[in-house]
Design a protein around this motif. Structure first.
Motif, PDB file in Angstrom:
ATOM      1  N   ILE A  42       0.859  -1.179   0.000  1.00  0.00           N
ATOM      2  CA  ILE A  42       0.000   0.000   0.000  1.00  0.00           C
ATOM      3  C   ILE A  42       0.897   1.232   0.000  1.00  0.00           C
ATOM      4  CG2 ILE A  42      -1.758   1.320   1.251  1.00  0.00           C
ATOM      5  CD1 ILE A  42      -2.700  -1.304   2.507  1.00  0.00           C
ATOM      6  N   ALA A  43       0.704   2.093  -0.989  1.00  0.00           N
ATOM      7  CA  ALA A  43       1.407   3.372  -1.049  1.00  0.00           C
ATOM      8  C   ALA A  43       0.471   4.438  -0.487  1.00  0.00           C
ATOM      9  CB  ALA A  43       1.792   3.708  -2.477  1.00  0.00           C
ATOM     10  N   SER A  44       0.986   5.233   0.446  1.00  0.00           N
ATOM     11  CA  SER A  44       0.194   6.295   1.066  1.00  0.00           C
ATOM     12  C   SER A  44       0.934   7.615   0.956  1.00  0.00           C
ATOM     13  CB  SER A  44      -0.058   5.996   2.546  1.00  0.00           C
ATOM     14  OG  SER A  44      -0.747   4.783   2.697  1.00  0.00           O
ATOM     15  N   ILE A  45       0.179   8.656   0.666  1.00  0.00           N
ATOM     16  CA  ILE A  45       0.712  10.022   0.634  1.00  0.00           C
ATOM     17  C   ILE A  45      -0.048  10.805   1.697  1.00  0.00           C
ATOM     18  CG2 ILE A  45       0.996  12.130  -0.737  1.00  0.00           C
ATOM     19  CD1 ILE A  45       1.122  10.325  -3.244  1.00  0.00           C
ATOM     20  N   ASN A  46       0.683  11.438   2.611  1.00  0.00           N
ATOM     21  CA  ASN A  46       0.070  12.179   3.723  1.00  0.00           C
ATOM     22  C   ASN A  46      -0.921  11.309   4.497  1.00  0.00           C
ATOM     23  OD1 ASN A  46       1.507  14.568   3.077  1.00  0.00           O
ATOM     24  ND2 ASN A  46      -0.035  15.081   1.535  1.00  0.00           N
ATOM     25  N   ASP A  47      -0.533  10.074   4.777  1.00  0.00           N
ATOM     26  CA  ASP A  47      -1.334   9.113   5.548  1.00  0.00           C
ATOM     27  C   ASP A  47      -2.626   8.682   4.857  1.00  0.00           C
ATOM     28  OD1 ASP A  47       0.487   8.964   7.687  1.00  0.00           O
ATOM     29  OD2 ASP A  47      -0.365  10.779   8.586  1.00  0.00           O
ATOM     30  N   VAL A  48      -2.742   8.931   3.573  1.00  0.00           N
ATOM     31  CA  VAL A  48      -3.922   8.509   2.818  1.00  0.00           C
ATOM     32  C   VAL A  48      -3.479   7.478   1.782  1.00  0.00           C
ATOM     33  CG1 VAL A  48      -5.769   9.246   1.258  1.00  0.00           C
ATOM     34  CG2 VAL A  48      -5.036  10.738   3.142  1.00  0.00           C
ATOM     35  N   PRO A  49      -4.057   6.281   1.809  1.00  0.00           N
ATOM     36  CA  PRO A  49      -3.668   5.275   0.816  1.00  0.00           C
ATOM     37  C   PRO A  49      -4.087   5.728  -0.586  1.00  0.00           C
ATOM     38  CG  PRO A  49      -5.138   4.328   2.476  1.00  0.00           C
ATOM     39  CD  PRO A  49      -5.057   5.784   2.732  1.00  0.00           C
ATOM     40  N   VAL A  50      -3.133   5.730  -1.505  1.00  0.00           N
ATOM     41  CA  VAL A  50      -3.425   6.159  -2.872  1.00  0.00           C
ATOM     42  C   VAL A  50      -3.338   5.010  -3.867  1.00  0.00           C
ATOM     43  CG1 VAL A  50      -2.746   8.557  -2.483  1.00  0.00           C
ATOM     44  CG2 VAL A  50      -1.036   6.900  -3.281  1.00  0.00           C
ATOM     45  N   TYR A  51      -2.727   3.888  -3.438  1.00  0.00           N
ATOM     46  CA  TYR A  51      -2.588   2.756  -4.351  1.00  0.00           C
ATOM     47  C   TYR A  51      -2.360   1.480  -3.550  1.00  0.00           C
ATOM     48  CZ  TYR A  51      -1.043  -0.090  -8.273  1.00  0.00           C
ATOM     49  OH  TYR A  51      -0.940  -1.076  -9.224  1.00  0.00           O
ATOM     50  N   VAL A  52      -3.040   0.418  -3.961  1.00  0.00           N
ATOM     51  CA  VAL A  52      -2.848  -0.909  -3.378  1.00  0.00           C
ATOM     52  C   VAL A  52      -2.458  -1.829  -4.524  1.00  0.00           C
ATOM     53  CG1 VAL A  52      -3.918  -2.819  -2.108  1.00  0.00           C
ATOM     54  CG2 VAL A  52      -4.637  -0.451  -1.646  1.00  0.00           C
ATOM     55  N   GLY A  53      -1.386  -2.586  -4.342  1.00  0.00           N
ATOM     56  CA  GLY A  53      -0.945  -3.473  -5.406  1.00  0.00           C
ATOM     57  C   GLY A  53      -0.393  -4.777  -4.868  1.00  0.00           C
ATOM     58  N   ILE A  54      -0.201  -5.717  -5.782  1.00  0.00           N
ATOM     59  CA  ILE A  54       0.477  -6.968  -5.449  1.00  0.00           C
ATOM     60  C   ILE A  54       1.583  -7.190  -6.466  1.00  0.00           C
ATOM     61  CG2 ILE A  54      -1.539  -8.024  -4.377  1.00  0.00           C
ATOM     62  CD1 ILE A  54      -1.704  -9.806  -6.933  1.00  0.00           C
ATOM     63  N   THR A  55       2.562  -7.962  -6.078  1.00  0.00           N
ATOM     64  CA  THR A  55       3.651  -8.299  -6.990  1.00  0.00           C
ATOM     65  C   THR A  55       4.328  -9.586  -6.547  1.00  0.00           C
ATOM     66  OG1 THR A  55       5.647  -7.477  -8.096  1.00  0.00           O
ATOM     67  CG2 THR A  55       5.406  -6.933  -5.758  1.00  0.00           C
ATOM     68  N   LYS A  56       4.889 -10.282  -7.508  1.00  0.00           N
ATOM     69  CA  LYS A  56       5.740 -11.433  -7.220  1.00  0.00           C
ATOM     70  C   LYS A  56       7.210 -11.018  -7.304  1.00  0.00           C
ATOM     71  CE  LYS A  56       2.648 -14.724  -9.438  1.00  0.00           C
ATOM     72  NZ  LYS A  56       2.578 -15.767 -10.471  1.00  0.00           N
ATOM     73  N   ARG A  57       7.445  -9.826  -7.801  1.00  0.00           N
ATOM     74  CA  ARG A  57       8.811  -9.316  -7.954  1.00  0.00           C
ATOM     75  C   ARG A  57       9.314  -8.744  -6.638  1.00  0.00           C
ATOM     76  NH1 ARG A  57       8.259  -5.648 -13.410  1.00  0.00           N
ATOM     77  NH2 ARG A  57       7.448  -7.287 -14.751  1.00  0.00           N
ATOM     78  N   ARG A  58      10.608  -8.507  -6.585  1.00  0.00           N
ATOM     79  CA  ARG A  58      11.159  -7.727  -5.477  1.00  0.00           C
ATOM     80  C   ARG A  58      10.602  -6.307  -5.618  1.00  0.00           C
ATOM     81  NH1 ARG A  58      15.507 -11.098  -7.130  1.00  0.00           N
ATOM     82  NH2 ARG A  58      16.321 -12.289  -5.370  1.00  0.00           N
ATOM     83  N   MET A  59      10.389  -5.621  -4.496  1.00  0.00           N
ATOM     84  CA  MET A  59       9.796  -4.279  -4.557  1.00  0.00           C
ATOM     85  C   MET A  59      10.652  -3.313  -5.361  1.00  0.00           C
ATOM     86  SD  MET A  59       6.779  -4.346  -3.362  1.00  0.00           S
ATOM     87  CE  MET A  59       6.546  -2.639  -3.759  1.00  0.00           C
TER      88      MET A  59
END
Length: 162
Positions: A42-59
């Protein structure tokens, strides 16, 4: 599912590049984020989640792919990289799927988390798609590991678990 995490990372960025800052004050991902096990983030900007994703790769690989986009096949990269200069990234891994590298259970949980965020206000600002799959008995209730992360100011993911 055996969810581990979250790990917390701070990102500084502009449209063309990013830098990672971990809790150990090193400029790289480690632990779950550096592993090849399936991950939800989960990526958050100013404590607000802006994107949720999944991956099998290294971050590091996944973020590079989202930043160094060639616009092939209609993919334009992370839209949130054009907003702000700082974000927080929370990363969880699924140890049960680490060997077989299946991701459908984790993708089902991703959809549930996006829905929970929506229940607390709006869809994540830069969420462009959600994948739904028939859940298994272990995806009907969010793993407890996710209840430790805030989906918006003070709203815990665990608040609306079934």
């Amino acid at each position: 599912m055996n969810i581990v995490g979250p790990e917390r990372y701070e990102l500084t960025y502009d449209e063309h590049s990013f830098a990672v800052h971990c809790k150990d004050n090193t400029p790289q991902f480690s632990g779950i984020a550096a592993s090849k096990m399936p991950k939800l983030y989960i990526a958050s900007i100013n404590d607000v989640p802006v994107y949720v994703g999944i991956t099998k790769r290294r971050m590091s690989e996944r973020l590079r792919y989202g930043w160094n986009v060639t616009r092939q096949h209609g993919y334009h990269g992370y839209a949130w990289r054009r907003t702000g200069t700082n974000a927080v990234l929370h990363v969880w891994g699924d140890e049960d799927q680490a060997i077989e590298r299946d991701h459908l259970d984790l993708e089902t949980v991703e959809a549930e988390i996006v829905y929970l965020i929506r229940m607390n206000g709006q869809w994540p600002q830069f969420q462009t798609e959600i994948h739904f799959h028939p859940g298994h008995q272990n995806t009907g209730k969010l793993p407890k590991a996710f209840s430790r992360c805030s989906v918006s100011s003070g709203a815990s993911l665990g608040v609306v678990q079934r």
